[in-house]
Enzyme design. Structure first.
Site, PDB file in Angstrom:
ATOM      1  N   ASP A   1       0.821  -1.206   0.000  1.00  0.00           N
ATOM      2  CA  ASP A   1       0.000   0.000   0.000  1.00  0.00           C
ATOM      3  C   ASP A   1       0.860   1.263   0.000  1.00  0.00           C
ATOM      4  O   ASP A   1       1.914   1.313   0.637  1.00  0.00           O
ATOM      5  CB  ASP A   1      -0.890  -0.021   1.249  1.00  0.00           C
ATOM      6  CG  ASP A   1      -1.755   1.215   1.389  1.00  0.00           C
ATOM      7  OD1 ASP A   1      -2.607   1.431   0.513  1.00  0.00           O
ATOM      8  OD2 ASP A   1      -1.556   1.968   2.361  1.00  0.00           O
TER       9      ASP A   1
ATOM     10  N   GLU B   1       1.189  -0.409  -5.136  1.00  0.00           N
ATOM     11  CA  GLU B   1       0.259   0.684  -5.382  1.00  0.00           C
ATOM     12  C   GLU B   1       1.113   1.948  -5.399  1.00  0.00           C
ATOM     13  O   GLU B   1       1.407   2.519  -4.358  1.00  0.00           O
ATOM     14  CB  GLU B   1      -0.815   0.783  -4.295  1.00  0.00           C
ATOM     15  CG  GLU B   1      -1.854   1.848  -4.627  1.00  0.00           C
ATOM     16  CD  GLU B   1      -2.453   2.530  -3.405  1.00  0.00           C
ATOM     17  OE1 GLU B   1      -3.503   3.174  -3.544  1.00  0.00           O
ATOM     18  OE2 GLU B   1      -1.848   2.455  -2.312  1.00  0.00           O
TER      19      GLU B   1
END
Length: 728
Positions: A405, A458
């Site tokens: 993330d 990401e």
């Protein structure tokens, strides 16, 4: 014998402020033989028993009712094997003395932990059920180099920090203690007197299990055994394999209808896995399941990095979910958060009174966007903690990969900061060099220790080489989310079709950079929350047009180069935004709703199965020869056509018409003459479309078009995508 020890030292020990308990407690050699000392608050008497014969070796005397007991033992050549018989008044208890056991950490482990190169730090740090000298108990080990004293507190010692102070290994700042008789399932914390003299309670950073909020203790658990990755699972992660990911938040996929309570890991195994299999997805990606204090963070503010959340069951239950997925042929990915952590008092923040895990300066260590803290990637022990965690999930639970993330927030020091709010690196640049090195190091470790497992970034910028290997100056990820494609195409689809002709490039721009990285096309949870509306809600027009737009868009997406990711609920076009506190709106699939949502669900299932059955749609995702535009500039009609090609030259033609206009006699040039079967039509009545199309197929004609010698004369349904395949 107690008078041989300074009374001030005894007072420090009995008040819980002495940092070197092993220098006093246990057996120690004296000028007159040996002395044995113990600390047991509220005990009336302590006797020393010979462990073999159970005869009394000595009766300890108490000093001034402090709980500090001592007695002399005669000198002898053989070591004493003893137990303590404690009289508590109403009961008696025979215990093993924690302070008769020697150091726990081996020299090599201590060295590797200190320099941050221990591949599996979780095997040494934390709480581990252990058998030492034929005694069952638990070893506790924690890094807190600036603490004045650290004790283990828990259900087994009345949460009293005076009873089990730990040994400090000064060479690496690690505190350790073996406590006999402690058992799996018991709760514990570390009571720390920090560098400022303040007493604080901390959960174990390496705990394998924890209490569920609002309770915050760690729970003793067995380290799971290793899981061997099968060749089938490795192959499913390959660049040349079809990857269609179903992104899931376990707490809101489905809930019990009677009380809105969560499904357990085992209930999810029985319900979620068969559904994913039926829908044709190849992978599940779980939003973070690390223990976290706040439901509304969706797991993105983790505290128990090594503990599967207790919300849905035990560590064993979570492993059952993963095993069930693997038996069904589905790989499992975990959303992994190493970009930040919350400042809850029982967590990592100011762990020993200093910024131990986080950067000390808020210009480096505080995330303004999320009000969270940033890991200090320059500390070897912190990187070791995180890199070891990556191996832990893959090796001990059998996860097939990690989606990392907020990578952009890690690799840029000025992420979401104005001038003057951030500190440049040593060369004056904006890159966080130590975070970049951490990512490379972790990805290299995973590639070496867990071949076949994947990592997915990401990463929201154009940072170069995200999916290049570390030895080629890349970050070493296998895949990267194509957030640019996602934003561009959603912006396009949100437009009224009459205006799409002026923004044609939004649908084509992704191919300008498509082969710079190994991309995944994500329609993730982030796009259906916080007022962004659901995917269906983004589509313009009346009900028919909204559903037709979404079907056409999905067809375009599954045809486009790049692996696929779809957040739960999008596969049946949930109309409202995602709510983490409630189940998905499964009632929309009830026939009484008119079948609109069933049509989308059927389409997504068919897209997934078609995708897996046609190598042309996935095999050369990252090779230029796997894609060719046939119609790229027809902005007036908002039509796009392209070829997908496999390694043996087989082709699938994908055509999208993004206007609500039925286009007859639409001619496109093709590479190979022959009869083309219409293998998928998003406007089919089966999907609740208008059922326009080409009656199942069309034969090519030797008429030049689009710089090709042969062409197809097609009917393009309104707001629809077609897949055509040449027969033979």
């Amino acid at each position: 014998m107690s008078d041989l020890i300074d009374r001030a030292v005894i007072q420090q020990l009995t008040s819980g402020h002495y940092a070197d308990p092993f220098s006093i407690l246990g057996i120690h050699k004296t000028h007159h033989g040996f002395a044995i000392r113990a600390f047991a608050p509220n005990a009336l008497q302590i006797k020393v028993l010979d462990k073999d014969s159970q005869t009394i070796l000595a009766v300890l005397e108490q000093t001034d009712q402090t709980g500090f007991f001592s007695a002399p033992l005669p000198a002898r050549d053989t070591p004493y094997r003893y137990q303590l018989l404690i009289d508590w008044g109403e009961t008696q208890q025979v215990i093993e003395d924690p302070y008769r056991f020697g150091p726990l950490l081996q020299e090599l482990d201590g060295w590797l932990l200190a320099e941050g190169t221990h591949l599996r730090p979780y095997e040494r740090l934390g709480a581990h059920p252990t058998r030492m000298d034929n005694v069952d108990g638990v070893t506790f080990t924690v890094w807190a180099p600036n603490a004045r004293r650290v004790s283990v507190v828990g259900e087994f010692n009345f949460w009293d920090g005076r009873r089990h102070p730990m040994r400090l290994r000064k060479e690496n700042g690690i505190w350790e203690l073996f406590i006999p008789h402690v058992q799996v399932g018991q709760l514990y914390k570390y009571e720390i007197i920090d560098c400022h003299g303040q007493t604080i309670l901390k959960a174990d950073p390496y705990a394998f299990a924890a209490e569920m909020r609002p309770d915050t203790a760690s729970r003793i658990a067995q380290l799971p055994t290793r899981v061997v990755m099968s060749d089938q699972r490795r192959k499913a992660n390959d660049f040349s394999s079809p990857i269609s990911i179903y992104e899931v938040h376990l707490g809101s996929w489905r809930r019990h209808t009677d009380d809105n309570s969560w499904l357990s890991y085992r209930e999810l195994a029985d319900q979620l896995i068969p559904y994913v299999k039926y829908m044709g997805f190849t992978h599940i990606e779980l939003l973070p399941i690390n223990e976290h204090p706040f439901d509304g963070s969706w797991g993105y503010q983790p505290i128990g990095m090594y503990a599967p959340t207790r919300r849905f069951g035990t560590l064993e239950d979570f492993r059952y979910l993963i095993t069930t997925a693997h038996k069904a042929g589905i790989n499992v990915l975990l959303d992994w958060v190493t970009a930040h952590f919350p400042d809850d008092a029982h967590g990592l923040v100011q762990f020993d009174g200093t910024a131990l895990f986080e950067y000390a300066d808020p210009r480096e260590g505080f995330h303004q966007d999320w009000n969270t803290l940033i890991y200090n990637y320059s500390r070897h022990e912190v990187c070791n903690y995180l890199a070891g965690n990556a191996l832990y999930w893959i090796e001990r639970f059998g996860l097939d990969g990690l989606r990392v993330d907020a990578v952009a927030s890690m690799i840029y020091r000025n992420y979401s900061r104005a001038d003057g709010e951030w500190i440049p690196n040593q060369y004056g640049g904006k890159e966080n060099l130590e975070a970049i090195e951490f990512l490379r190091h972790t990805n290299k470790i995973i590639g070496t220790e867990c071949p076949g497992a994947i990592t997915i970034a990401e990463e929201s910028t154009d940072y170069p080489g995200v999916t290049l290997p570390p030895e080629a100056d890349g970050l070493g990820f296998h895949y990267k989310w194509d957030l640019g494609w996602m934003h561009d195409t959603l912006d396009y689809m949100s437009l009224d079709p009459v205006y799409r002709q002026y923004h044609h490039n939004l649908m084509t721009f992704g191919m300008f950079y498509a082969h710079t990285e190994n991309f995944i096309l994500p329609l993730s949870h982030d796009e259906v929350v916080h007022g962004k509306r659901s995917l269906l809600g983004k589509m313009p027009g009346d009900t028919w047009q909204q559903f037709a737009n979404l079907r056409a868009y999905y067809g375009f997406m599954w045809g486009h180069p790049g692996k696929k990711l779809l957040f739960m609920g999008n596969e049946f076009a949930q109309g409202r935004e995602w709510n983490h506190d409630a189940s998905l709106d499964w009632h929309l699939l009830d026939p009484i709703q008119g079948g609109w949502h069933n049509g989308i669900q059927d389409l997504v299932r068919d897209l997934n199965h078609c995708y897996q059955q046609q190598p042309a749609l996935y095999q050369l995702d990252y090779a230029p020869e796997g894609f060719e535009w046939l119609v790229v500039n027809d902005h007036e009609n908002s039509v796009f056509a392209f070829v997908r090609r496999d390694a043996t030259g087989n082709e699938i033609i994908v055509i999208s018409n993004f206007t609500p206009v039925l286009r007859e006699n639409y001619r496109i040039g093709i590479n190979q003459p022959g009869h083309y079967q219409e293998i998928l039509n998003t406007d089919s009545a089966f999907y609740r479309g208008s059922n326009a199309g080409n009656l199942g197929g069309v034969h090519s004609e030797p008429l030049p078009s689009h710089h090709k010698e042969h062409s197809l004369n097609l009917v393009l349904p309104p707001l629809a995508t077609l897949y055509l395949q040449r027969e033979g």
